[in-house]
Design a protein around this motif. Structure first.
Motif, mmCIF file in Angstrom:
data_model
loop_
_atom_site.group_PDB
_atom_site.id
_atom_site.type_symbol
_atom_site.label_atom_id
_atom_site.label_comp_id
_atom_site.label_asym_id
_atom_site.label_seq_id
_atom_site.Cartn_x
_atom_site.Cartn_y
_atom_site.Cartn_z
ATOM 1 N N ASN A 1 20.141 59.860 63.520
ATOM 2 C CA ASN A 1 19.982 58.952 62.377
ATOM 3 C C ASN A 1 21.346 58.607 61.796
ATOM 4 O OD1 ASN A 1 16.957 59.003 62.105
ATOM 5 N ND2 ASN A 1 17.367 61.197 61.863
ATOM 6 N N ASP A 2 21.833 57.435 62.121
ATOM 7 C CA ASP A 2 23.101 56.961 61.575
ATOM 8 C C ASP A 2 23.073 55.438 61.551
ATOM 9 O OD1 ASP A 2 25.627 56.339 60.801
ATOM 10 O OD2 ASP A 2 26.663 57.436 62.389
ATOM 11 N N PRO A 3 22.588 54.841 60.452
ATOM 12 C CA PRO A 3 22.453 53.379 60.377
ATOM 13 C C PRO A 3 23.761 52.629 60.601
ATOM 14 C CG PRO A 3 21.313 54.445 58.545
ATOM 15 C CD PRO A 3 22.110 55.504 59.226
ATOM 16 N N GLY A 4 24.892 53.283 60.348
ATOM 17 C CA GLY A 4 26.166 52.591 60.478
ATOM 18 C C GLY A 4 26.872 52.829 61.800
ATOM 19 N N PHE A 5 26.175 53.447 62.757
ATOM 20 C CA PHE A 5 26.842 53.846 64.003
ATOM 21 C C PHE A 5 27.470 52.658 64.727
ATOM 22 C CE2 PHE A 5 27.069 54.695 68.532
ATOM 23 C CZ PHE A 5 27.636 55.967 68.579
ATOM 24 N N ILE B 1 22.976 53.864 72.864
ATOM 25 C CA ILE B 1 23.103 55.308 72.718
ATOM 26 C C ILE B 1 21.762 55.946 73.046
ATOM 27 C CG2 ILE B 1 25.042 55.340 71.113
ATOM 28 C CD1 ILE B 1 23.112 55.607 68.796
ATOM 29 N N VAL B 2 21.837 57.104 73.703
ATOM 30 C CA VAL B 2 20.641 57.831 74.136
ATOM 31 C C VAL B 2 20.495 59.070 73.276
ATOM 32 C CG1 VAL B 2 19.544 59.057 76.045
ATOM 33 C CG2 VAL B 2 20.869 56.975 76.496
ATOM 34 N N HIS B 3 19.305 59.271 72.740
ATOM 35 C CA HIS B 3 19.018 60.411 71.870
ATOM 36 C C HIS B 3 18.244 61.468 72.653
ATOM 37 C CE1 HIS B 3 20.137 57.753 68.534
ATOM 38 N NE2 HIS B 3 19.324 56.851 69.060
ATOM 39 N N GLY B 4 18.759 62.710 72.651
ATOM 40 C CA GLY B 4 18.043 63.789 73.321
ATOM 41 C C GLY B 4 18.279 63.795 74.822
ATOM 42 N N GLU B 5 17.339 64.422 75.555
ATOM 43 C CA GLU B 5 17.472 64.527 77.008
ATOM 44 C C GLU B 5 17.623 63.141 77.631
ATOM 45 O OE1 GLU B 5 14.829 68.432 78.115
ATOM 46 O OE2 GLU B 5 13.794 66.718 77.228
ATOM 47 N N SER C 1 18.943 53.707 71.111
ATOM 48 C CA SER C 1 19.261 52.649 70.151
ATOM 49 C C SER C 1 20.137 51.642 70.875
ATOM 50 C CB SER C 1 19.996 53.207 68.933
ATOM 51 O OG SER C 1 19.170 54.117 68.230
ATOM 52 N N TYR C 2 19.875 50.355 70.645
ATOM 53 C CA TYR C 2 20.539 49.293 71.407
ATOM 54 C C TYR C 2 21.165 48.281 70.465
ATOM 55 C CZ TYR C 2 20.770 44.877 74.072
ATOM 56 O OH TYR C 2 21.163 43.686 74.632
ATOM 57 N N PHE C 3 22.419 47.971 70.725
ATOM 58 C CA PHE C 3 23.139 46.958 69.952
ATOM 59 C C PHE C 3 23.315 45.724 70.838
ATOM 60 C CE2 PHE C 3 27.579 45.483 68.618
ATOM 61 C CZ PHE C 3 27.075 44.619 67.654
ATOM 62 N N ASP C 4 22.605 44.659 70.483
ATOM 63 C CA ASP C 4 22.730 43.399 71.215
ATOM 64 C C ASP C 4 23.978 42.688 70.706
ATOM 65 O OD1 ASP C 4 22.564 40.798 72.220
ATOM 66 O OD2 ASP C 4 20.376 40.782 72.179
ATOM 67 N N LEU D 1 34.107 92.105 66.205
ATOM 68 C CA LEU D 1 33.438 91.095 65.393
ATOM 69 C C LEU D 1 34.067 89.747 65.726
ATOM 70 C CD1 LEU D 1 33.324 92.790 61.861
ATOM 71 C CD2 LEU D 1 31.440 92.552 63.464
ATOM 72 N N ILE D 2 33.233 88.760 66.008
ATOM 73 C CA ILE D 2 33.721 87.401 66.235
ATOM 74 C C ILE D 2 33.222 86.547 65.086
ATOM 75 C CG2 ILE D 2 33.650 85.395 67.755
ATOM 76 C CD1 ILE D 2 33.299 87.251 70.104
ATOM 77 N N ILE D 3 34.162 85.934 64.375
ATOM 78 C CA ILE D 3 33.811 85.166 63.184
ATOM 79 C C ILE D 3 34.130 83.698 63.439
ATOM 80 C CG2 ILE D 3 34.248 84.827 60.722
ATOM 81 C CD1 ILE D 3 34.961 87.808 60.570
ATOM 82 N N TYR D 4 33.101 82.865 63.382
ATOM 83 C CA TYR D 4 33.247 81.436 63.603
ATOM 84 C C TYR D 4 33.274 80.697 62.271
ATOM 85 C CZ TYR D 4 31.802 82.436 68.422
ATOM 86 O OH TYR D 4 31.724 82.935 69.699
ATOM 87 N N ASN D 5 34.044 79.631 62.221
ATOM 88 C CA ASN D 5 33.921 78.711 61.089
ATOM 89 C C ASN D 5 32.609 77.948 61.202
ATOM 90 O OD1 ASN D 5 36.462 79.195 59.860
ATOM 91 N ND2 ASN D 5 37.454 77.924 61.403
ATOM 92 N N CYS D 6 31.957 77.728 60.085
ATOM 93 C CA CYS D 6 30.740 76.922 60.081
ATOM 94 C C CYS D 6 31.105 75.468 60.391
ATOM 95 C CB CYS D 6 30.061 77.011 58.718
ATOM 96 S SG CYS D 6 28.583 76.002 58.581
ATOM 97 N N SER D 7 30.489 74.909 61.414
ATOM 98 C CA SER D 7 30.725 73.519 61.806
ATOM 99 C C SER D 7 29.470 72.704 61.533
ATOM 100 C CB SER D 7 31.079 73.429 63.295
ATOM 101 O OG SER D 7 32.270 74.125 63.572
ATOM 102 N N VAL D 8 29.660 71.513 60.996
ATOM 103 C CA VAL D 8 28.532 70.635 60.689
ATOM 104 C C VAL D 8 28.364 69.657 61.850
ATOM 105 C CG1 VAL D 8 27.585 68.955 59.079
ATOM 106 C CG2 VAL D 8 28.977 70.850 58.222
ATOM 107 N N MET D 9 27.293 69.843 62.626
ATOM 108 C CA MET D 9 27.021 69.012 63.785
ATOM 109 C C MET D 9 26.063 67.882 63.397
ATOM 110 S SD MET D 9 28.960 70.755 65.632
ATOM 111 C CE MET D 9 28.752 70.092 67.262
ATOM 112 N N PRO D 10 26.181 66.728 64.051
ATOM 113 C CA PRO D 10 25.421 65.545 63.617
ATOM 114 C C PRO D 10 23.910 65.742 63.557
ATOM 115 C CG PRO D 10 27.099 64.907 65.206
ATOM 116 C CD PRO D 10 27.092 66.408 65.171
ATOM 117 N N ASN D 11 23.337 66.487 64.503
ATOM 118 C CA ASN D 11 21.880 66.585 64.562
ATOM 119 C C ASN D 11 21.337 67.937 64.103
ATOM 120 O OD1 ASN D 11 21.522 63.927 65.598
ATOM 121 N ND2 ASN D 11 22.211 64.664 67.592
ATOM 122 N N ALA D 12 22.207 68.749 63.527
ATOM 123 C CA ALA D 12 21.735 69.989 62.920
ATOM 124 C C ALA D 12 21.222 69.690 61.513
ATOM 125 C CB ALA D 12 22.859 71.016 62.860
#
Length: 398
Positions: free
Chosen positions: A106-110, A120-124, A149-152, A376-387
């Motif tokens: 979901n990104d209206p401005g993509f 663009i293909v969403h998912g598998e 999603s298709y841009f003509d 201990l492995i400590i990761y930075n929290c990353s914000v992914m587009p579809n999470a």
């Protein structure tokens, strides 16, 4: 002679010296598309592009192509975009398709931000990619292909097609390893130690909000046929693939995973390959995981087992929709692994919703107190587009 349309697929991965991953994702697309006679008769797949390089040099490798497809995730997203942008400057008529986990659902401005992309293909991607190629061959509009999603670019209109239900019959998708999809690449490139990404199943039943896998689908796990998997293990061994990265979200979630681990160990014992199998175990470790890990550790195919937590703070666990094993079970598992001499490590994520400096510090103390004295492995929290963590409403709440 039929003038076949030229398809260039791109999957840029990291390399480690002369070690490179097979471009598995786009290999899956090509392997499945090649089972369709219409596509086989009318399209020609050019050699995969998989090495990172300067943008101009990458684009120089694909003159006069008709279709370009890129598989994108966080590690290659920006570079892939710049390749697509430069390609459009040089080739105004090429059909440019982007897919992979980094494509936002979901990104209206993509398309305003990336107007050089057509689809663009969403998912598998297997079904959608075949549908795109067949539509291209018929010279029809791409406006109604599921999961896209298709841009003509001629009219400036954007079409968003609803996602179709997940395709559960994944054994209809052929293995790019067994189908010989990578054979031309292996024969044309010398001095490379190939690494393999490998799926034994697809899907994740969990819905952790920081993950763009489970929170994206949170649905049943679909298994690849066990006979196919054992043939792939033999293929890795016969072709001297030293490192295999298990792409499952929850290895060990199935009883058969012990059998798979034994097959990997047997292949290494017989032929020396694969050397290493790295995998993400199912999130709530149990003694069942111990059995799988012990087989792989005894075969010297892994260096340690992850007893993952992500956070020890109850408020945070509710916020990220995660249930951890109890500290009592964690302590018992640590004792079990220690008795057998199998190293463990624990993963935490810093910066999750509801976490504070104090709660994070207390969590580290609890892990140390309960036997995690290895790593201990400590990761930075990353914000992914579809999470879910990337959803504006979720971000406003937290």
């Amino acid at each position: 002679m039929l003038n076949k349309k030229k398809i260039q697929l791109l999957q840029l991965n990291n390399n480690y010296g002369n070690q490179y991953y097979f471009p598995y994702t786009v290999g899956c697309l090509q392997a499945y598309a090649s089972t369709h006679k219409t596509i086989e008769n009318n399209f020609n797949f050019l050699p995969f592009i998989y090495k990172r390089d300067q943008v101009n040099k990458i684009v120089d490798m694909m003159p006069d192509i008709d279709i370009f497809g890129a598989s994108c995730y966080v590690w290659n997203w920006r570079l892939s975009l710049e390749v697509g942008r430069e390609l459009r400057k040089r080739n105004s008529s090429v059909l440019i398709i982007f897919g992979g986990p980094h494509i936002p659902d979901n990104d209206p401005g993509f398309f305003n931000e990336f107007p050089f992309i057509d689809i663009i293909v969403h998912g598998e991607g297997e079904l959608a990619f075949c549908n795109i190629l067949e539509t291209y061959q018929k010279n029809e509009s791409f406006c109604s292909i599921p999961n896209t999603s298709y841009f003509d670019r001629k009219t400036g209109k954007i079409y968003h097609t609803p996602k179709a239900p997940r395709f559960n019959e994944i054994n209809q998708f052929p293995s790019p390893y067994l189908e010989g999809t990578f054979r031309p690449l292996m024969e044309s490139v010398k001095g490379v130690e190939w690494m393999a990404m490998w799926e034994t199943n697809r899907g994740c039943p969990f819905a952790c909000t920081f993950c763009d896998w489970g929170s994206a689908i949170a649905s049943k796990v679909n298994d690849f046929n066990l006979d196919r998997l054992k043939k792939e293990i033999d293929w890795f061994s016969d072709n001297k693939v030293g490192f295999v990265l298990g792409a499952d979200a929850n290895f060990g979630i199935r009883k058969r995973d012990l059998d798979i681990a034994r097959s990997l160990a047997k292949a290494k014992s017989a032929n020396g390959y694969p050397h290493t199998f790295r995998v993400s175990y199912t999130k709530n470790s149990t003694e069942k995981i111990f059995g799988v890990a012990k087989v792989l550790y005894d075969a010297e195919m892994l260096k340690g087992v992850c007893l993952s937590m992500q956070s020890m703070n109850e408020e945070t666990l509710v916020s990220i929709k995660r249930d951890n094993i109890s500290l009592e079970v964690f302590h018992e598992l640590q004792s079990l692994y220690n008795r057998e001499g199998v190293p463990t490590f624990t993963e935490l994520i810093i910066g999750l919703p509801g976490e504070t400096y104090a709660s994070f510090s207390i969590g580290v103390d609890k892990l140390l107190e309960n036997g995690q004295h290895s790593q201990l492995i400590i990761y930075n929290c990353s914000v992914m587009p579809n999470a879910e963590l990337g959803d504006p409403a979720y971000q406003n709440k937290y």
